[in-house]
Design a protein around this motif. Structure first.
Motif, PDB file in Angstrom:
ATOM      1  N   ASN A 216       0.833  -1.215   0.000  1.00 23.21           N
ATOM      2  CA  ASN A 216       0.000   0.000   0.000  1.00 23.21           C
ATOM      3  C   ASN A 216       0.863   1.259   0.000  1.00 23.21           C
ATOM      4  O   ASN A 216       0.618   2.197  -0.746  1.00 23.21           O
ATOM      5  N   ARG A 217       1.914   1.240   0.826  1.00 21.80           N
ATOM      6  CA  ARG A 217       2.764   2.412   0.981  1.00 21.80           C
ATOM      7  C   ARG A 217       3.600   2.671  -0.254  1.00 21.80           C
ATOM      8  O   ARG A 217       3.620   3.773  -0.788  1.00 21.80           O
ATOM      9  N   GLU A 218       4.296   1.630  -0.731  1.00 25.99           N
ATOM     10  CA  GLU A 218       5.293   1.855  -1.780  1.00 25.99           C
ATOM     11  C   GLU A 218       4.752   1.738  -3.190  1.00 25.99           C
ATOM     12  O   GLU A 218       5.345   2.239  -4.131  1.00 25.99           O
ATOM     13  N   LEU A 219       3.619   1.045  -3.345  1.00 32.96           N
ATOM     14  CA  LEU A 219       3.137   0.788  -4.703  1.00 32.96           C
ATOM     15  C   LEU A 219       1.734   1.351  -4.915  1.00 32.96           C
ATOM     16  O   LEU A 219       1.013   0.931  -5.819  1.00 32.96           O
ATOM     17  N   GLY A 220       1.353   2.298  -4.090  1.00 38.31           N
ATOM     18  CA  GLY A 220       0.033   2.895  -4.219  1.00 38.31           C
ATOM     19  C   GLY A 220      -1.066   1.850  -4.167  1.00 38.31           C
ATOM     20  O   GLY A 220      -2.023   1.895  -4.946  1.00 38.31           O
ATOM     21  N   GLY A 221      -0.962   0.915  -3.234  1.00 35.41           N
ATOM     22  CA  GLY A 221      -1.961  -0.149  -3.103  1.00 35.41           C
ATOM     23  C   GLY A 221      -3.183   0.317  -2.331  1.00 35.41           C
ATOM     24  O   GLY A 221      -3.109   1.258  -1.530  1.00 35.41           O
ATOM     25  N   THR A 222      -4.315  -0.352  -2.592  1.00 39.48           N
ATOM     26  CA  THR A 222      -5.555  -0.022  -1.879  1.00 39.48           C
ATOM     27  C   THR A 222      -6.082  -1.264  -1.151  1.00 39.48           C
ATOM     28  O   THR A 222      -7.285  -1.462  -1.041  1.00 39.48           O
ATOM     29  N   ILE A 223      -5.155  -2.091  -0.673  1.00 45.42           N
ATOM     30  CA  ILE A 223      -5.539  -3.345  -0.026  1.00 45.42           C
ATOM     31  C   ILE A 223      -6.097  -3.077   1.372  1.00 45.42           C
ATOM     32  O   ILE A 223      -5.472  -2.355   2.156  1.00 45.42           O
ATOM     33  N   ALA A 224      -7.241  -3.675   1.679  1.00 47.51           N
ATOM     34  CA  ALA A 224      -7.807  -3.578   3.036  1.00 47.51           C
ATOM     35  C   ALA A 224      -7.094  -4.617   3.902  1.00 47.51           C
ATOM     36  O   ALA A 224      -7.466  -5.797   3.925  1.00 47.51           O
ATOM     37  N   VAL A 225      -6.066  -4.174   4.607  1.00 48.87           N
ATOM     38  CA  VAL A 225      -5.223  -5.104   5.364  1.00 48.87           C
ATOM     39  C   VAL A 225      -6.041  -5.853   6.420  1.00 48.87           C
ATOM     40  O   VAL A 225      -5.810  -7.033   6.681  1.00 48.87           O
ATOM     41  N   ASP A 226      -7.026  -5.178   7.000  1.00 52.33           N
ATOM     42  CA  ASP A 226      -7.890  -5.804   8.020  1.00 52.33           C
ATOM     43  C   ASP A 226      -8.679  -6.992   7.488  1.00 52.33           C
ATOM     44  O   ASP A 226      -9.158  -7.812   8.279  1.00 52.33           O
ATOM     45  N   ALA A 227      -8.822  -7.081   6.191  1.00 50.47           N
ATOM     46  CA  ALA A 227      -9.596  -8.183   5.600  1.00 50.47           C
ATOM     47  C   ALA A 227      -8.731  -9.429   5.390  1.00 50.47           C
ATOM     48  O   ALA A 227      -9.171 -10.401   4.775  1.00 50.47           O
ATOM     49  N   PHE A 228      -7.483  -9.401   5.902  1.00 49.91           N
ATOM     50  CA  PHE A 228      -6.580 -10.557   5.766  1.00 49.91           C
ATOM     51  C   PHE A 228      -6.207 -11.134   7.131  1.00 49.91           C
ATOM     52  O   PHE A 228      -6.118 -10.401   8.115  1.00 49.91           O
ATOM     53  N   GLU A 229      -5.960 -12.439   7.128  1.00 55.09           N
ATOM     54  CA  GLU A 229      -5.499 -13.124   8.341  1.00 55.09           C
ATOM     55  C   GLU A 229      -4.206 -13.881   8.049  1.00 55.09           C
ATOM     56  O   GLU A 229      -4.015 -14.379   6.946  1.00 55.09           O
ATOM     57  N   HIS A 230      -3.376 -13.960   9.075  1.00 52.81           N
ATOM     58  CA  HIS A 230      -2.117 -14.704   8.988  1.00 52.81           C
ATOM     59  C   HIS A 230      -2.378 -16.202   9.125  1.00 52.81           C
ATOM     60  O   HIS A 230      -3.129 -16.628   9.979  1.00 52.81           O
TER      61      HIS A 230
END
Ligand code: AVJ
Length: 310
Positions: A216-230
């Motif tokens: 998101n930071r370096e590549l202008g991403g719009t990923i909803a990080v909260d929607a992912f789990e480890h």
């Protein structure tokens, strides 16, 4: 419409766009280590669940005398990676290396750790080399045979074929009569492995999810990080721990102007960490042109420290 010009994408951008276009989405593990990722990895190495770092450190301490005998006393020490503040001094002192040559892709990181080492060991000559040791690399000439150091089971991030190629190239880089001191994590109870890669405090989860923040930071991403789990899963047939980022809902996002979509339950594969029985580790040595000289492990057979000869 604004499109990011793919020509100006760096190595990371290219790897991410390629990886997100695969049927099984995957991003190479080496991209974990931005500044935040490196900090989180440091934190991982101190977790009670993550046994490799402290076990390997103890092995270097306990076997200092054996290392002096077998790993090349008084030789130049070449480390593949910038070096760890605790492990490197242990081997440096054990073999009384007059010269230390750390090789790393990140010049900034390399110079910081080289400066720190120089300060603590003023009599050791430190000659950092900026370069990618997974590509072809030539070292300056040194008098006498060299000793290589590849700790941390970093070799585990490579598949068997890639690992063999890498170790073969280390042999070529180090030259005649070289020694290699290499730490390799051992196959063990899958429950212990899965805990080591999914700790109770969620540090490994944060380390894995940081990759999405980095995108998101370096590549202008719009990923909803909260929607992912480890997720960390042991794959017995392949002898490896896999780390994934699991999408918990259907979604679309953009990275560097490109649109991607994921289904709930779909994953991005972010790391493989191969484990070797002591016998498999020796086979790996021979398959890549090395002769196993010594092997030490801890009382619980958690981690292996090997010395190989060229
Ligand atoms: C640095 C690649 C050896 O595989 O154990 C730690 C990285 N990933 N926790 C490993 C890692 C999740 C580590 N290596």
């Amino acid at each position: 419409m604004l499109e990011t010009d793919t020509d100006v994408l760096d190595d990371f951008g290219e790897a991410v766009l390629n990886g997100l276009s695969l049927p099984q989405k995957a991003i190479p593990a080496r991209y974990f280590y931005d500044r935040r990722g490196s900090e989180l990895f440091e934190e991982i190495t101190r977790l009670p669940e993550y046994y490799p770092t402290r076990t390997e450190t103890d092995l270097l301490r306990v076997h200092a005398g054996d290392l002096a005998r077998l790993a090349g006393y008084g030789r130049t020490l070449v480390e593949f990676g910038a070096g760890s503040a605790t492990k490197t001094p242990l081997l440096l002192t054990a073999i009384a290396a007059p010269t230390y040559v750390p090789i790393d892709i990140s010049g900034e990181f390399l110079n910081d750790s080289a400066a720190a080492l120089k300060k603590r060991y003023p009599t050791v000559q430190v000659l950092p080399v900026i370069g990618d040791f997974t590509k072809s690399l030539v070292l300056p000439r040194f008098s006498g045979p060299l000793t290589g150091f590849f700790p941390g089971s970093t070799i585990g991030n490579f598949g068997h074929r890639a690992a063999t190629d890498l170790l073969r190239s280390f042999r070529a880089i180090l030259g005649e009569n070289a020694r290699l001191v290499i730490g390799i994590d051992t196959r063990k109870n899958p429950r212990l492995l899965e805990t080591a890669y999914d700790d109770a405090c969620g540090v490994t989860a944060a380390f894995n999810l940081n990759l999405l923040h980095r995108i998101n930071r370096e590549l202008g991403g719009t990923i909803a990080v909260d929607a992912f789990e480890h997720r960390a899963v042991w794959h017995d047939g392949l002898g490896r721990i896999e780390m994934h980022l699991l999408a918990n809902m259907d979604m679309t996002f953009r990275v560097a102007g490109q649109r991607f979509s994921m289904r709930a339950g779909e994953t991005i594969h972010t790391e493989n960490s191969y484990k070797y029985t002591p016998e498999e580790a020796r086979l790996l040595a021979r398959a890549s042109g090395w002769e196993p000289l010594a092997f030490w492990t801890d009382p619980h057979n958690c981690f292996g420290l090997h010395v190989w000869a060229a």
